[in-house]
Motif scaffolding. Sequence first.
Motif, PDB file in Angstrom:
ATOM      1  N   ALA A 390       0.815  -1.249  -0.264  1.00  0.00           N
ATOM      2  CA  ALA A 390       0.178   0.088   0.023  1.00  0.00           C
ATOM      3  C   ALA A 390       0.877   1.407   0.027  1.00  0.00           C
ATOM      4  CB  ALA A 390      -1.113  -0.185   1.307  1.00  0.00           C
ATOM      5  N   LEU A 391       0.466   2.376  -0.299  1.00  0.00           N
ATOM      6  CA  LEU A 391       0.928   3.687  -0.056  1.00  0.00           C
ATOM      7  C   LEU A 391       0.387   4.420   1.029  1.00  0.00           C
ATOM      8  CD1 LEU A 391       0.618   4.928  -3.806  1.00  0.00           C
ATOM      9  CD2 LEU A 391       2.439   3.727  -2.490  1.00  0.00           C
ATOM     10  N   PRO A 392       1.380   5.302   1.631  1.00  0.00           N
ATOM     11  CA  PRO A 392       0.884   6.307   2.834  1.00  0.00           C
ATOM     12  C   PRO A 392      -0.088   7.119   2.398  1.00  0.00           C
ATOM     13  CG  PRO A 392       3.382   6.099   2.467  1.00  0.00           C
ATOM     14  CD  PRO A 392       2.758   5.328   1.523  1.00  0.00           C
ATOM     15  N   GLY A 393      -1.154   7.333   3.117  1.00  0.00           N
ATOM     16  CA  GLY A 393      -2.358   8.013   2.869  1.00  0.00           C
ATOM     17  C   GLY A 393      -2.179   9.500   2.869  1.00  0.00           C
ATOM     18  N   GLY A 394      -1.188  10.167   3.124  1.00  0.00           N
ATOM     19  CA  GLY A 394      -1.087  11.559   2.926  1.00  0.00           C
ATOM     20  C   GLY A 394      -1.605  12.154   4.221  1.00  0.00           C
ATOM     21  N   LYS A 395      -2.310  13.057   4.210  1.00  0.00           N
ATOM     22  CA  LYS A 395      -3.137  13.447   5.444  1.00  0.00           C
ATOM     23  C   LYS A 395      -3.885  12.382   6.162  1.00  0.00           C
ATOM     24  CE  LYS A 395      -3.470  18.326   3.581  1.00  0.00           C
ATOM     25  NZ  LYS A 395      -4.482  19.288   3.405  1.00  0.00           N
ATOM     26  N   ASN A 396      -4.399  11.381   5.563  1.00  0.00           N
ATOM     27  CA  ASN A 396      -4.969  10.216   6.160  1.00  0.00           C
ATOM     28  C   ASN A 396      -4.215   9.318   6.778  1.00  0.00           C
ATOM     29  OD1 ASN A 396      -6.927   7.959   6.537  1.00  0.00           O
ATOM     30  ND2 ASN A 396      -7.935   8.581   5.384  1.00  0.00           N
ATOM     31  N   PRO A 397      -4.248   8.844   7.963  1.00  0.00           N
ATOM     32  CA  PRO A 397      -3.481   8.001   8.562  1.00  0.00           C
ATOM     33  C   PRO A 397      -3.114   6.630   8.155  1.00  0.00           C
ATOM     34  CG  PRO A 397      -5.091   8.521   9.918  1.00  0.00           C
ATOM     35  CD  PRO A 397      -5.123   9.384   8.950  1.00  0.00           C
ATOM     36  N   MET A 398      -4.363   6.315   7.475  1.00  0.00           N
ATOM     37  CA  MET A 398      -4.630   4.772   6.894  1.00  0.00           C
ATOM     38  C   MET A 398      -4.067   4.897   5.550  1.00  0.00           C
ATOM     39  SD  MET A 398      -8.513   3.732   8.377  1.00  0.00           S
ATOM     40  CE  MET A 398      -9.314   5.255   7.840  1.00  0.00           C
ATOM     41  N   HIS A 399      -3.329   3.748   5.406  1.00  0.00           N
ATOM     42  CA  HIS A 399      -2.519   3.397   4.045  1.00  0.00           C
ATOM     43  C   HIS A 399      -3.449   3.092   3.006  1.00  0.00           C
ATOM     44  CE1 HIS A 399       1.066   3.495   6.085  1.00  0.00           C
ATOM     45  NE2 HIS A 399       1.693   2.923   5.090  1.00  0.00           N
ATOM     46  N   TRP A 400      -3.277   3.749   1.895  1.00  0.00           N
ATOM     47  CA  TRP A 400      -3.987   3.412   0.535  1.00  0.00           C
ATOM     48  C   TRP A 400      -3.693   2.254  -0.176  1.00  0.00           C
ATOM     49  CZ3 TRP A 400      -3.509   7.151  -4.275  1.00  0.00           C
ATOM     50  CH2 TRP A 400      -4.483   6.960  -5.126  1.00  0.00           C
ATOM     51  N   PHE A 401      -4.640   1.182  -0.197  1.00  0.00           N
ATOM     52  CA  PHE A 401      -4.246  -0.054  -0.728  1.00  0.00           C
ATOM     53  C   PHE A 401      -4.952  -0.515  -1.998  1.00  0.00           C
ATOM     54  CE2 PHE A 401      -5.510  -4.462  -1.429  1.00  0.00           C
ATOM     55  CZ  PHE A 401      -4.366  -5.377  -1.333  1.00  0.00           C
ATOM     56  N   ALA A 402      -6.042   0.114  -2.516  1.00  0.00           N
ATOM     57  CA  ALA A 402      -6.894   0.024  -3.508  1.00  0.00           C
ATOM     58  C   ALA A 402      -7.871   0.779  -4.060  1.00  0.00           C
ATOM     59  CB  ALA A 402      -7.140  -1.540  -3.760  1.00  0.00           C
ATOM     60  N   ASP A 403      -8.234   0.901  -5.149  1.00  0.00           N
ATOM     61  CA  ASP A 403      -9.641   1.534  -5.621  1.00  0.00           C
ATOM     62  C   ASP A 403     -10.453   0.593  -6.280  1.00  0.00           C
ATOM     63  OD1 ASP A 403      -8.577   3.943  -4.663  1.00  0.00           O
ATOM     64  OD2 ASP A 403      -8.767   5.121  -6.408  1.00  0.00           O
ATOM     65  N   LEU A 404     -11.586   0.546  -5.566  1.00  0.00           N
ATOM     66  CA  LEU A 404     -12.827  -0.501  -6.176  1.00  0.00           C
ATOM     67  C   LEU A 404     -13.424   0.460  -7.236  1.00  0.00           C
ATOM     68  CD1 LEU A 404     -14.920  -2.479  -6.189  1.00  0.00           C
ATOM     69  CD2 LEU A 404     -16.048  -1.498  -4.319  1.00  0.00           C
ATOM     70  N   VAL A 405     -13.355   0.181  -8.460  1.00  0.00           N
ATOM     71  CA  VAL A 405     -14.076   0.752  -9.483  1.00  0.00           C
ATOM     72  C   VAL A 405     -15.112  -0.225 -10.374  1.00  0.00           C
ATOM     73  CG1 VAL A 405     -13.940   1.912 -11.901  1.00  0.00           C
ATOM     74  CG2 VAL A 405     -12.158   2.196 -10.040  1.00  0.00           C
ATOM     75  N   ILE A 406     -16.329   0.286 -10.299  1.00  0.00           N
ATOM     76  CA  ILE A 406     -17.483  -0.691 -10.998  1.00  0.00           C
ATOM     77  C   ILE A 406     -17.844   0.215 -11.924  1.00  0.00           C
ATOM     78  CG2 ILE A 406     -19.526  -1.722 -10.587  1.00  0.00           C
ATOM     79  CD1 ILE A 406     -17.448  -2.907  -8.971  1.00  0.00           C
ATOM     80  N   LYS A 407     -17.731  -0.413 -13.202  1.00  0.00           N
ATOM     81  CA  LYS A 407     -18.245   0.325 -14.242  1.00  0.00           C
ATOM     82  C   LYS A 407     -19.263  -0.189 -14.900  1.00  0.00           C
ATOM     83  CE  LYS A 407     -13.412   1.701 -16.036  1.00  0.00           C
ATOM     84  NZ  LYS A 407     -12.421   1.453 -17.143  1.00  0.00           N
ATOM     85  N   SER A 408     -20.503   0.256 -14.750  1.00  0.00           N
ATOM     86  CA  SER A 408     -21.873  -0.325 -15.020  1.00  0.00           C
ATOM     87  C   SER A 408     -22.213  -0.286 -16.576  1.00  0.00           C
ATOM     88  CB  SER A 408     -23.125   0.374 -14.183  1.00  0.00           C
ATOM     89  OG  SER A 408     -24.128  -0.129 -14.870  1.00  0.00           O
ATOM     90  N   GLU A 409     -22.208  -1.298 -17.319  1.00  0.00           N
ATOM     91  CA  GLU A 409     -22.909  -1.310 -18.689  1.00  0.00           C
ATOM     92  C   GLU A 409     -24.234  -1.620 -18.647  1.00  0.00           C
ATOM     93  OE1 GLU A 409     -20.537  -0.328 -20.884  1.00  0.00           O
ATOM     94  OE2 GLU A 409     -18.850  -0.303 -19.713  1.00  0.00           O
ATOM     95  N   GLY A 410     -25.245  -1.154 -18.016  1.00  0.00           N
ATOM     96  CA  GLY A 410     -26.517  -1.452 -18.033  1.00  0.00           C
ATOM     97  C   GLY A 410     -26.790  -2.517 -17.095  1.00  0.00           C
ATOM     98  N   ASP A 411     -27.874  -3.232 -17.318  1.00  0.00           N
ATOM     99  CA  ASP A 411     -28.166  -4.320 -16.509  1.00  0.00           C
ATOM    100  C   ASP A 411     -27.837  -5.679 -16.818  1.00  0.00           C
ATOM    101  OD1 ASP A 411     -29.767  -4.562 -18.545  1.00  0.00           O
ATOM    102  OD2 ASP A 411     -31.731  -4.491 -17.489  1.00  0.00           O
ATOM    103  N   ALA A 412     -26.793  -5.680 -17.827  1.00  0.00           N
ATOM    104  CA  ALA A 412     -26.531  -7.147 -18.317  1.00  0.00           C
ATOM    105  C   ALA A 412     -24.924  -7.257 -17.818  1.00  0.00           C
ATOM    106  CB  ALA A 412     -26.602  -7.146 -19.815  1.00  0.00           C
ATOM    107  N   TYR A 413     -24.442  -6.357 -17.565  1.00  0.00           N
ATOM    108  CA  TYR A 413     -22.586  -6.591 -17.240  1.00  0.00           C
ATOM    109  C   TYR A 413     -22.442  -5.274 -16.593  1.00  0.00           C
ATOM    110  CZ  TYR A 413     -17.790  -7.083 -18.025  1.00  0.00           C
ATOM    111  OH  TYR A 413     -16.413  -7.405 -18.092  1.00  0.00           O
TER     112      TYR A 413
END
Length: 514
Positions: A390-413
């Motif tokens: 992970a990376l240091p969180g800058g001003k946030n004391p908790m380390h940054w581990f990942a970004d959850l990204v959900i790209k919705s392509e409608g109701d099928a995928y």
Amino acid sequence: MQQDGAPPWSARDEERLSLERVVVATAMLNPGQFAALAEVVSSAMLRDTPARTVWDLLAERIPAGDPVDYVALQTAMPEKVLKRIGGPAVFSLLGNHNVGDALWHAEQLRQITVRDRIAAGLRGALTRIESGDDIEDAVEVALTAVTDLDAFTAGVRATGSDWDDVDLTPVLSGSYKPSLPTVGARDDGVGLFYPGRVNGIQGESEAGKSWVALISCLVEINRGNHAFYLDFEDSEEGVIGRLLLLGGIPQDIADRFHYIRPGGAPSPMALKALATRVREYEATLVVVDGVTEAMTMMGLELKENTDVARFGRTLLRPLADAGAAVVPLDHVVKSNESRGRYSLGGVHKLNAVDGVQYMLEAVRPFGMNTEGRSRLRIAKDRPAQVRRHALPGGKNPMHWFADLVIKSEGDAYSEAHLYPPINRTDDAEPSAEQEQMDKERAEIEERAQEVLRVLRDAETPLSTTSIVDRVLGRGSITRKAVERLVADHRVTRTTGARNASLHTLPAQTSGAQS
């Protein structure tokens, strides 16, 4: 009471009967002790019919939160059953044996049960030997008496084993290997959770906790492993629907994904059976979706650390001991300033985690036909093998581990990612507004390439409207791309008839003038 004509009871029988009545009476008059007593005593141990019948009724009503006073029990019991065990007076008879704290008596009853079970098996084996039966049959009877003890006392936890000396040889010899996060995976392959430990994800509602859990389930299913999902919040339609949206194969889900929707508080026997299934399937992941709802269903108080500890000891720890990475999903308080690293309720929740605990922070909301994002931070990493990715969180004391990204392509995928953190030289993380600006800037630059292509193919200068008509995508982005190209001198703008703004590539303009 002894029936007429029955053989006289021995002193051991009298002792056993007294212990049974003490345990049942104490559970009846002190329902809060039932869970602890049920860890030591099972219905199969109770030989006295009235005691066993009342115990079974208590096992149904106490976890469900139903009253267990004399009147309630009498009303709930079928008339034929009540008559068979001695009528309403049986509750008063049992009540006279209440001792207030029956754990010692429960352990004595357990020991008598084990001794009697072994003795009965050995007597059966000796009888077969003396009658001339095959010696193999006698051995089978004796072995069954010993090996069946676990089944006979189903739901009973062995006592004392957790207090034995721990073998320190691997640590002292240098052969000990630290626990590694091998369950689930970030997009770059780095694991999320520690097997055989209690991990966790906490965050606001709709921050994506279930998405992270289901992505991890799908990773394990695709690896050929089994995953369990204890759902206290959603439904099979919602959970399986999201797995399918993420690209899960229906047959793989049917074969290796075990969905459980509890409708009431689990009995000790049910919990032991669940842990046994986790072990038998060699499941790598167990998700508990909805800690608040689960604790409420089990009659536990969120803000009481003793109840938080009991929840972990009763549900989470046995599943982790079965070898799986256990991941409860929990809520946090609404205020960013006051939440710190803790989820809603007692601070013992975080103390009980011996794996990794993530804090999930919403960045952009999830929704249909949108791209949502949340940030996964490390609130605790006991084995210290996740934080190094992970990376240091800058001003946030908790380390940054990942970004959850959900790209919705409608109701099928839906396309799902757990992106690694971006290493920035200024050690600052982008805000939601900054990320939106970065995204739009990238989109404008991509659109600018299309504008340049259209201008190269055009035989005459084009107005802004003509360019927008020929380039696919939102017109607002195309117009911004044109303005960016003009400002960067990659496109030349001239004034045509009726003051129309016309656009050409610089080389085209110079060629026309020459």
